[in-house]
Design an enzyme around this catalytic site. Structure first.
Site, short mmCIF file in Angstrom:
data_model
loop_
_atom_site.label_atom_id
_atom_site.label_comp_id
_atom_site.label_asym_id
_atom_site.label_seq_id
_atom_site.Cartn_x
_atom_site.Cartn_y
_atom_site.Cartn_z
N ARG A 208 7.16 -6.55 -8.62
CA ARG A 208 7.09 -6.33 -7.09
C ARG A 208 5.65 -7.15 -6.59
O ARG A 208 5.88 -7.45 -5.36
CB ARG A 208 6.80 -4.89 -6.83
CG ARG A 208 8.04 -4.07 -6.85
CD ARG A 208 8.00 -2.86 -6.54
NE ARG A 208 6.95 -2.07 -7.16
CZ ARG A 208 7.14 -1.24 -8.26
NH1 ARG A 208 8.45 -1.38 -8.77
NH2 ARG A 208 6.32 -0.60 -8.92
N VAL B 73 -1.07 2.70 3.43
CA VAL B 73 -0.75 3.70 2.40
C VAL B 73 -0.01 3.30 1.43
O VAL B 73 1.34 3.30 1.64
CB VAL B 73 -0.47 4.93 2.83
CG1 VAL B 73 -0.05 6.03 1.73
CG2 VAL B 73 -1.46 5.81 3.82
N TYR C 10 4.80 -9.11 -2.91
CA TYR C 10 3.78 -8.99 -2.10
C TYR C 10 2.90 -10.02 -1.70
O TYR C 10 2.69 -10.41 -0.67
CB TYR C 10 2.83 -7.99 -2.75
CG TYR C 10 3.61 -6.46 -3.04
CD1 TYR C 10 4.54 -6.00 -2.41
CD2 TYR C 10 2.95 -5.66 -4.28
CE1 TYR C 10 5.04 -4.83 -2.81
CE2 TYR C 10 3.38 -4.49 -4.45
CZ TYR C 10 4.51 -4.02 -3.80
OH TYR C 10 4.97 -2.84 -3.92
N THR D 50 8.79 11.76 -3.33
CA THR D 50 7.37 12.25 -3.71
C THR D 50 7.44 13.42 -4.42
O THR D 50 8.21 14.28 -4.33
CB THR D 50 6.72 12.15 -2.29
OG1 THR D 50 6.78 10.90 -1.81
CG2 THR D 50 5.23 12.66 -2.82
N HIS E 36 2.73 4.88 7.09
CA HIS E 36 1.28 4.40 7.36
C HIS E 36 1.18 2.78 6.76
O HIS E 36 1.38 2.97 5.39
CB HIS E 36 0.15 5.25 6.96
CG HIS E 36 -1.21 4.96 7.32
ND1 HIS E 36 -1.68 3.72 7.09
CD2 HIS E 36 -2.26 5.52 7.96
CE1 HIS E 36 -2.90 3.78 7.61
NE2 HIS E 36 -3.29 4.96 8.05
N GLN F 22 5.76 7.52 -5.92
CA GLN F 22 6.59 6.65 -6.43
C GLN F 22 7.03 7.28 -7.87
O GLN F 22 7.17 6.39 -8.69
CB GLN F 22 5.75 5.37 -6.98
CG GLN F 22 5.47 4.82 -5.37
CD GLN F 22 5.02 3.20 -5.16
OE1 GLN F 22 5.01 2.67 -4.51
NE2 GLN F 22 4.41 2.65 -6.43
N ALA G 73 11.51 13.02 2.56
CA ALA G 73 11.23 13.28 4.11
C ALA G 73 12.66 12.72 4.79
O ALA G 73 13.01 11.70 4.39
CB ALA G 73 10.22 12.70 4.56
N ALA H 63 4.41 9.43 4.54
CA ALA H 63 5.14 10.36 4.01
C ALA H 63 4.27 11.72 3.48
O ALA H 63 4.92 12.58 3.41
CB ALA H 63 5.83 9.90 2.39
N TYR I 77 7.02 0.51 6.85
CA TYR I 77 7.14 2.02 7.23
C TYR I 77 6.10 2.78 6.77
O TYR I 77 5.32 2.54 5.64
CB TYR I 77 8.55 2.30 6.48
CG TYR I 77 8.45 2.28 5.11
CD1 TYR I 77 8.88 1.65 4.28
CD2 TYR I 77 8.41 3.73 4.35
CE1 TYR I 77 8.77 1.57 2.73
CE2 TYR I 77 8.41 4.10 3.28
CZ TYR I 77 8.60 2.80 2.39
OH TYR I 77 8.45 3.07 1.16
C1 LIG Z 1 5.44 2.00 -1.24
S1 LIG Z 1 5.19 3.48 -0.99
C2 LIG Z 1 5.00 3.57 0.81
C3 LIG Z 1 4.32 4.55 1.57
C4 LIG Z 1 4.42 4.32 3.00
N1 LIG Z 1 3.65 3.53 3.32
C5 LIG Z 1 3.79 5.79 3.59
O1 LIG Z 1 2.94 5.75 4.54
O2 LIG Z 1 4.35 6.77 3.31
C6 LIG Z 1 6.50 4.36 -1.39
C7 LIG Z 1 6.38 5.57 -1.88
O3 LIG Z 1 6.22 6.41 -0.53
C8 LIG Z 1 6.90 7.75 -0.76
N2 LIG Z 1 7.95 7.86 0.32
C9 LIG Z 1 8.22 7.01 1.05
N3 LIG Z 1 9.42 7.38 1.77
C10 LIG Z 1 9.47 8.68 1.48
C11 LIG Z 1 10.25 9.62 2.05
N4 LIG Z 1 11.22 9.48 3.14
N5 LIG Z 1 10.18 11.12 1.75
C12 LIG Z 1 8.90 11.46 0.70
N6 LIG Z 1 8.30 10.16 0.20
C13 LIG Z 1 8.58 8.94 0.66
C14 LIG Z 1 7.48 7.72 -2.01
O4 LIG Z 1 6.65 8.19 -3.11
C15 LIG Z 1 7.74 6.46 -2.35
O5 LIG Z 1 8.00 6.27 -3.73
#
Ligand SMILES: C[S@@+](CC[C@H](N)C(=O)[O-])C[C@H]1O[C@@H](n2cnc3c(N)ncnc32)[C@H](O)[C@@H]1O
Length: 282
Positions: free
Chosen positions: A81, A112, A85, A250, A109, A181, A222, A139, A107
């Site tokens: 990955r 984050v 990036y 999560t 924040h 993740q 979520a 999330a 997507y």
């Molecule tokens: C690369 S990170 C991105 C996080 C994103 N930037 C944020 O602000 O939530 C991806 C991780 O965010 C969490 N995530 C993303 N979408 C989600 C959702 N719909 N519900 C719960 N956790 C989520 C999971 O842990 C996922 O593996």
């Protein structure tokens, strides 16, 4: 050129050639994209976006039909990955060097668990461009609302699940833990769809060592689309071996013990506050 309609009018920072704004679209874009994110998406010459669902993509494209470009094709199946990036950062920097007011939209924040967003800001500034990030709804923000937990009560530690195991992260079990993740646990490479997760026993072992086998924890997904409900499933650590986990999951682990009050610190705090009051400096 993109639509330059600007809801902030004269107070908005001046558009400069070759500047970068990184925004978040929230988890449920319809309703969670901030008004300033919308304004910058509309205003940008180019919008480079990485979002997880077609509604978010449609929203960005309709806000800036001429300038919107997806970053999704930087991911290549079975490649690390971090290669993707690097490709994202290169594309963002190329737009800046071409003189574009560039908006990068991720997507949730954008700061984050989005290393390319931070790296793009760092490199843009190093090359003399104006660059900034605006916050979005993550999330974890959605988790606090849907699970009804307040990180101010017990504290909350957040870890990336693979990092949690590989770097021997330690936990204060009187506070909550959020593990991100878990649906790609043990993988640095990109795959389409869900992952097989053959190393999940390592995470289960660590959680059982810390909390015991019966401690309740919650899988959380979520709601992303309007009209859908978030998924919340109560499990114990061993269930991670059999539960189908999407890449969006999560894990929330509530505290397993009450905090251990520091009475010495408490007494000193009371004394310091009393001494301040007596000094008449209030
Ligand atoms: C690369 S990170 C991105 C996080 C994103 N930037 C944020 O602000 O939530 C991806 C991780 O965010 C969490 N995530 C993303 N979408 C989600 C959702 N719909 N519900 C719960 N956790 C989520 C999971 O842990 C996922 O593996």
């Amino acid at each position: 050129m993109a639509d330059r309609d600007d809801p902030f009018g004269a107070n908005d920072p001046p558009a400069r050639r070759g500047s970068l704004v990184i925004v978040g679209t929230g988890i449920r874009t319809v309703g969670q994209m901030t008004t300033e994110a919308v304004a910058w998406i509309k205003r940008a010459d180019t919008v480079l976006y990485l979002v997880g669902d077609p509604i978010a993509e449609g929203a960005i494209r309709s806000l800036n039909p001429e300038g919107a470009r997806s970053l999704a094709d930087t991911y290549v199946a079975d490649k690390d990955r971090t290669d993707a990036y690097g490709g994202m950062v290169d594309r963002i920097l190329a737009c800046l060097r071409a003189g574009d007011l560039t908006c990068a939209a991720f997507y949730g924040h954008p700061g984050v668990f989005v290393s390319p967003a931070h790296e793009a800001i760092r490199r843009a500034r190093a090359e003399g461009f104006e660059a900034r990030m605006l916050p979005g709804i993550s999330a974890e923000d959605c988790l606090f609302a849907d699970l009804g937990v307040d990180p101010g009560i017990h504290g909350c530690q957040s870890f990336e699940a693979t990092d949690f195991v590989l770097n021997r992260r330690s936990v204060d079990t009187s506070s909550a833990v959020v593990l991100w993740q878990i649906g790609i646990f043990g993988f640095a490479t990109h795959k389409q769809g869900s992952y097989a997760l053959p190393a999940m026993s390592l995470l289960v072992e660590k959680l059982e060592r810390i909390y015991g086998p019966a401690h309740a924890m919650y899988l959380y997904d979520a709601a992303v689309l309007p009209g859908c409900e978030s998924i919340i499933r109560q499990i114990v650590a061993a269930d991670l071996m059999s539960e189908p986990l999407s890449i969006a999951y999560t894990l929330y682990v509530p505290p397993s013990r009450v905090a251990d009050p520091d009475m010495d610190a408490y007494n000193r705090m009371v004394a310091l506050n009393a001494a301040y009051k007596e000094s008449g400096e209030e």
